[in-house]
Design an enzyme around this catalytic site. Structure first.
Site, PDB file in Angstrom:
ATOM      1  N   ASP A   1      -8.403  -7.362  -4.384  1.00  0.00           N
ATOM      2  CA  ASP A   1      -8.442  -7.562  -5.841  1.00  0.00           C
ATOM      3  C   ASP A   1      -7.495  -6.596  -6.556  1.00  0.00           C
ATOM      4  O   ASP A   1      -7.904  -5.880  -7.470  1.00  0.00           O
ATOM      5  CB  ASP A   1      -9.860  -7.372  -6.379  1.00  0.00           C
TER       6      ASP A   1
ATOM      7  N   GLU B   1       4.098  14.336  -0.826  1.00  0.00           N
ATOM      8  CA  GLU B   1       2.845  14.175  -0.094  1.00  0.00           C
ATOM      9  C   GLU B   1       3.083  13.634   1.321  1.00  0.00           C
ATOM     10  O   GLU B   1       3.850  12.690   1.518  1.00  0.00           O
ATOM     11  CB  GLU B   1       1.904  13.238  -0.841  1.00  0.00           C
TER      12      GLU B   1
ATOM     13  N   ASP C   1      -0.512  18.320   4.772  1.00  0.00           N
ATOM     14  CA  ASP C   1      -0.646  18.129   3.330  1.00  0.00           C
ATOM     15  C   ASP C   1       0.641  17.614   2.700  1.00  0.00           C
ATOM     16  O   ASP C   1       0.619  16.674   1.905  1.00  0.00           O
ATOM     17  CB  ASP C   1      -1.054  19.455   2.671  1.00  0.00           C
TER      18      ASP C   1
ATOM     19  N   ASN D   1     -10.914 -16.181  -0.487  1.00  0.00           N
ATOM     20  CA  ASN D   1     -10.725 -16.114  -1.931  1.00  0.00           C
ATOM     21  C   ASN D   1      -9.354 -15.531  -2.272  1.00  0.00           C
ATOM     22  O   ASN D   1      -8.722 -14.840  -1.479  1.00  0.00           O
ATOM     23  CB  ASN D   1     -11.839 -15.300  -2.584  1.00  0.00           C
TER      24      ASN D   1
ATOM     25  N   GLU E   1     -12.548 -17.657 -10.372  1.00  0.00           N
ATOM     26  CA  GLU E   1     -12.700 -16.237 -10.720  1.00  0.00           C
ATOM     27  C   GLU E   1     -11.310 -15.610 -10.874  1.00  0.00           C
ATOM     28  O   GLU E   1     -10.305 -16.291 -10.950  1.00  0.00           O
ATOM     29  CB  GLU E   1     -13.496 -15.519  -9.623  1.00  0.00           C
TER      30      GLU E   1
ATOM     31  N   ASN F   1      -5.804  14.388  -4.279  1.00  0.00           N
ATOM     32  CA  ASN F   1      -4.909  14.854  -3.223  1.00  0.00           C
ATOM     33  C   ASN F   1      -5.537  14.574  -1.868  1.00  0.00           C
ATOM     34  O   ASN F   1      -6.710  14.841  -1.636  1.00  0.00           O
ATOM     35  CB  ASN F   1      -4.625  16.346  -3.368  1.00  0.00           C
TER      36      ASN F   1
ATOM     37  N   GLU G   1       1.009  11.968   2.905  1.00  0.00           N
ATOM     38  CA  GLU G   1       0.427  10.630   2.942  1.00  0.00           C
ATOM     39  C   GLU G   1       1.274   9.624   2.162  1.00  0.00           C
ATOM     40  O   GLU G   1       0.780   8.589   1.692  1.00  0.00           O
ATOM     41  CB  GLU G   1      -1.014  10.640   2.439  1.00  0.00           C
TER      42      GLU G   1
END
Length: 830
Positions: A244, A594, A723, A517, A448, A624, A596
């Site tokens: 969604d 970052e 990190d 959906n 929807e 973070n 990530e």
């Protein structure tokens, strides 16, 4: 935002009344006191024949039939009617002397049922067949042959259309998925929501296993499945689920919020490999994912926003589904639905919070006028969920919400063609107060997932179509599609504004296990228009790797593809792709970013940390994350990194968990050239910064951080957490100079070359000239000054060639050497 499995053609969103009716079915399965040959209706009926039935001609048995005998030669033992209706033998048979008829039906699940618990094996191939006849109702009617678990969540329907008054045949071959293996019931019915409750008869029902499941690959962890192949940009991330999706542009950066399907996956049952064996369900979801990008392909995973229940921003809520976010006056308004019961909002100081609950209750329905509700403003069965928020150019805000394919009560039930189940309402300037009553939207085939987008003065309202709508070009969309309407007024959305289909069901593009959906959002970012949606591609990759294609169980992943328009403003059909969209700008490595940040990954997860983000101080210390679950061979990949003239060093903030690990920095491929190797040194379990020299990283490349375990390390021990990363540019001190070469005849016999230099540096420099005819030193030349030297070639003709001029200086305490090669033309004397 509900999921419906790929081949499901109806929706099992049930009211409390319907759930209560099904409770008896579940109790029947659970109770050992109820035999298969008994009925689960309110007044149990023995399924043994009520009288002796004359035997007819011998009907050959079906070898290997996994269903109770479906020839109905003299009885119907093993067949039940669990929700009313009456089963009986009929002499109107397709073959032999009898068929099984069902009469007096009061609901769509009152056909003949058979227990199939434990009879289907995931990965095996089956052939289901049967014959059916009906004599009342429409001239043609679809009937479904359905497998369902005991809770009726995550069923699989197979069906075809039959002609009234004729025995018709049905055959379906399929490979069993986890939902089939989990099925408790097989039954025959008309589609839910169709209103077709006519009597019918069945004969020759059989379910035969025709091929065993293939041998399973020896995967020990789904983390080792490459769910997002290198080079693809869909799904946006391969390490987690999300559904969604909704966009937010904040400080020039794109954020995507989504329903955290990973939370439901973690709560549900899984097999030994981690493949889900239980359909999504959504009941455990209380978080909303958030990730961001500046270039459309490298995504920073900011984790999840806790919304509902204890510890959430709105602890009174039970669930958080289907987010919609918007920024106004520096604040972020994040709307969500508390299951299907209503819509609420939390407010943040940034895309990652901190979040406050401005009302302590829902906007819809809790703050909706009681007079409006009492007047039938929200008909029975209307889902008050799937919010969309939109602010027009004049500053007026609108909230869209709602859904379902059938609402109202008899005799005024509004069916799947025009259920009129969504609404729009103005918001006051505070963005949390309704301004007037909601207004009805008549989206043809509505289900929807409301969305609103404005382009060139036109408003585009899009939504997902239901699974019962009968398609009609230009008037009604196909099932499970994203349909849209075009209007000049964001609150004027009658059926006449229908404009067509923007995007077909995901199964059209991604195959088995990727249907269900649909939910999408349209937006502009950096001059381009995009369409974000979800598909079950991560789950499909898992299932394919484990030899069970299609076994996705409804866990979804976010995608983005381009959105384009025709000259008349209508939307060109959107194609769902795995390639995704193009990178819109190069990735800058010369900063702290970052860890990530991911275009691709393998084996990694992300974990929240309390340390503030260096890259995103505007997030007020929240959101973070760090890379975690780092094992040997795992990697994080970043697309389109521009090193320019070159990188000198790379550093990382890490927490080593074992001694002796390292991170190889590779270019272009996971096994590409190594340009740096970062040692994972430092005290185990403590955060530290480590660094390595970089050699050969120039220009633009994809970059892969590949983790390596020390020799003898235990498999799966976990090497470190990371990190952030940072590269330092290899900046050679500037030492500019210019060279001028002239020639003349010496004594009319020999060519003489005069080489002049001008020192453009801010410090003195020494120059050396190398020619094919000798080497000359010019010596020290002051900043901004010029000097020259002469070379006698001792030749009457000098061919074209080159000379090399080198400059040496000390800049900021470092010796700097710079060389230029200067081309020289032909020179002659006489």
């Amino acid at each position: 935002m509900r999921t419906i499995d790929n081949d499901v053609r109806r929706v099992r969103r049930r009211s409390a009344r319907r759930v209560a009716a099904l409770a008896g079915v579940t109790a029947l399965i659970a109770s050992s006191a109820v035999a298969i040959g008994q009925s689960a209706s309110a007044a149990p009926v023995s399924l043994a024949p009520q009288a002796v039935v004359a035997a007819g001609p011998e009907v050959p048995p079906v070898p290997g039939n996994l269903l109770p005998d479906g020839r109905f030669a003299g009885d119907y033992v093993g067949w039940a009617n669990t929700r009313g209706g009456t089963l009986a033998l009929s002499t109107d048979a397709a073959t032999g002397t009898h068929s099984l008829s069902v009469t007096g039906r009061e609901n769509t699940q009152s056909g003949p049922f058979a227990n199939v618990s434990g009879r289907l094996e995931t990965g095996a191939t089956y052939r289901m067949s049967g014959k059916l006849k009906y004599t009342e109702g429409a001239d043609t009617q679809r009937f479904n042959f359905t497998f369902c678990p005991t809770n009726f969540n995550g069923c699989a329907d197979y069906g075809t259309t039959f002609t009234k008054g004729e025995w018709g045949s049905f055959t379906q071959q399929f490979t069993a998925e986890a939902k089939h293996a989990a099925a408790g019931w097989f039954f025959v019915e008309t589609p839910w929501g169709s209103g077709a409750l006519q009597d019918f008869a069945v004969d020759e029902l059989s379910l035969i296993k025709i091929a065993d499941a293939p041998e399973q690959p020896a995967f020990t962890s789904l983390e080792q499945v490459q769910t997002k192949p290198i080079g693809d940009h869909n799904p946006l991330v391969g390490h987690k689920f999300g559904a969604d999706p909704h966009h937010l542009v904040y400080n020039g950066r794109l954020y995507i919020y989504s329903t955290d399907d990973t939370q439901q996956y973690e709560a549900n049952s899984k097999d030994a490999n981690g493949l889900p064996t239980q359909s999504n369900g959504y009941g455990a979801i209380t978080r909303l994912n958030v990730m961001s990008t500046s270039d459309m392909v490298n995504w920073v995973d900011h984790g999840a926003v806790p919304i509902a229940r204890e510890g959430g921003a709105a602890p009174w809520a039970r669930n958080s589904w289907a987010p919609a976010a918007i920024e106004k006056d520096g604040k972020v308004y994040l709307y969500f639905c508390d299951s299907g019961t209503g819509t609420a909002v939390v407010v943040g100081g940034s895309p990652l919070g901190p979040w406050t609950d401005p009302l302590g209750k829902k906007i819809v329905p809790d703050t909706v006028s009681r007079d409006y509700i009492a007047s039938g403003g929200f008909p029975a069965g209307m889902w008050l969920f799937d919010p969309e928020v939109f602010i027009d150019d004049d500053g007026q805000a609108y909230l869209y919400f709602g859904g379902n394919s059938q609402i109202g009560t008899a005799p005024n039930v509004q069916g799947p063609q025009n259920p009129k189940s969504t609404r729009v309402v103005k918001l006051k300037d505070d963005m949390v107060t309704l301004d007037g009553d909601p207004v009805e939207i008549d989206g043809p085939g509505m289900f929807e997932a409301s969305s609103m987008f404005k382009r060139d003065g036109r408003y585009y309202y899009s939504y997902s179509s239901n699974f019962q709508v009968k398609a009609e070009a230009g008037k009604y969309p196909r099932t499970g599609a994203i349909a849209y309407m075009m209007t000049d007024d964001p609150m004027d959305l009658p059926a006449s504004k229908y404009a067509g289909e923007a995007f077909l069901n995901q199964s059209t593009f991604f195959g088995a296990g990727n249907g269900g959906n649909n939910h999408s959002d349209m937006f502009e970012f950096k001059g381009e228009t995009y369409f974000t949606y979800h598909a079950q591609t991560r789950g499909a990759a898992w299932a394919a790797a484990l030899g069970t294609p299609g076994s996705t169980q409804g866990y979804r992943s976010v995608h983005i593809d381009k959105l384009e328009f025709n000259e008349d403003g209508t939307i060109k059909p959107i194609v769902g792709t795995r390639a995704g969209v193009e990178q819109v700008e190069a990735f800058d490595p010369y900063r702290t970013f970052e860890a990530e940040t991911l275009a691709w990954q393998l084996g990694l997860a992300v974990t929240k940390t309390d340390a503030p983000s260096v890259e995103f101080p505007e997030h007020n210390g929240g959101g973070n994350m760090v890379l975690s679950k780092v094992d040997d061979g795992d990697f994080a990949g970043i697309s389109g990194v521009d090193f320019g003239d070159g990188a000198k060093t790379v550093s990382a903030r890490v927490k080593p968990l074992v001694a002796g690990g390292s991170v190889q920095v590779r270019l272009d491929q996971v096994d590409g050239p190594v340009v740096a190797e970062i040692p994972l040194t430092g005290a185990l379990g403590e955060w530290t910064t480590v660094q390595a020299d970089v050699e050969g990283a120039t220009g633009e490349h994809d970059v892969f951080f590949v983790f390596a375990a020390p020799e003898g390390a235990e498999d799966g021990a976990g090497l470190a957490e990371v990190d952030n990363w940072a590269f330092e540019r290899d900046i050679a001190p500037v030492l500019p100079f210019t060279v001028d070469v002239t020639d003349r005849c010496l004594a009319g016999k020999f060519v003489s070359l005069t080489i002049g230099v001008t020192n453009g540096a801010a410090v003195p420099a020494s120059f050396t000239v190398e020619t094919p005819y000798g080497r000359r030193g010019i010596g020290a030349v002051d900043a901004g000054a010029a000097a020259s030297t002469v070379v006698n070639t001792k030749r009457a003709v000098v061919p074209e060639g080159a000379i090399t001029v080198s400059a040496t200086a000390v800049v900021d305490g470092e010796r700097v050497d710079v060389t230029q090669e200067i081309a020289t033309p032909v020179a002659r004397c006489g």
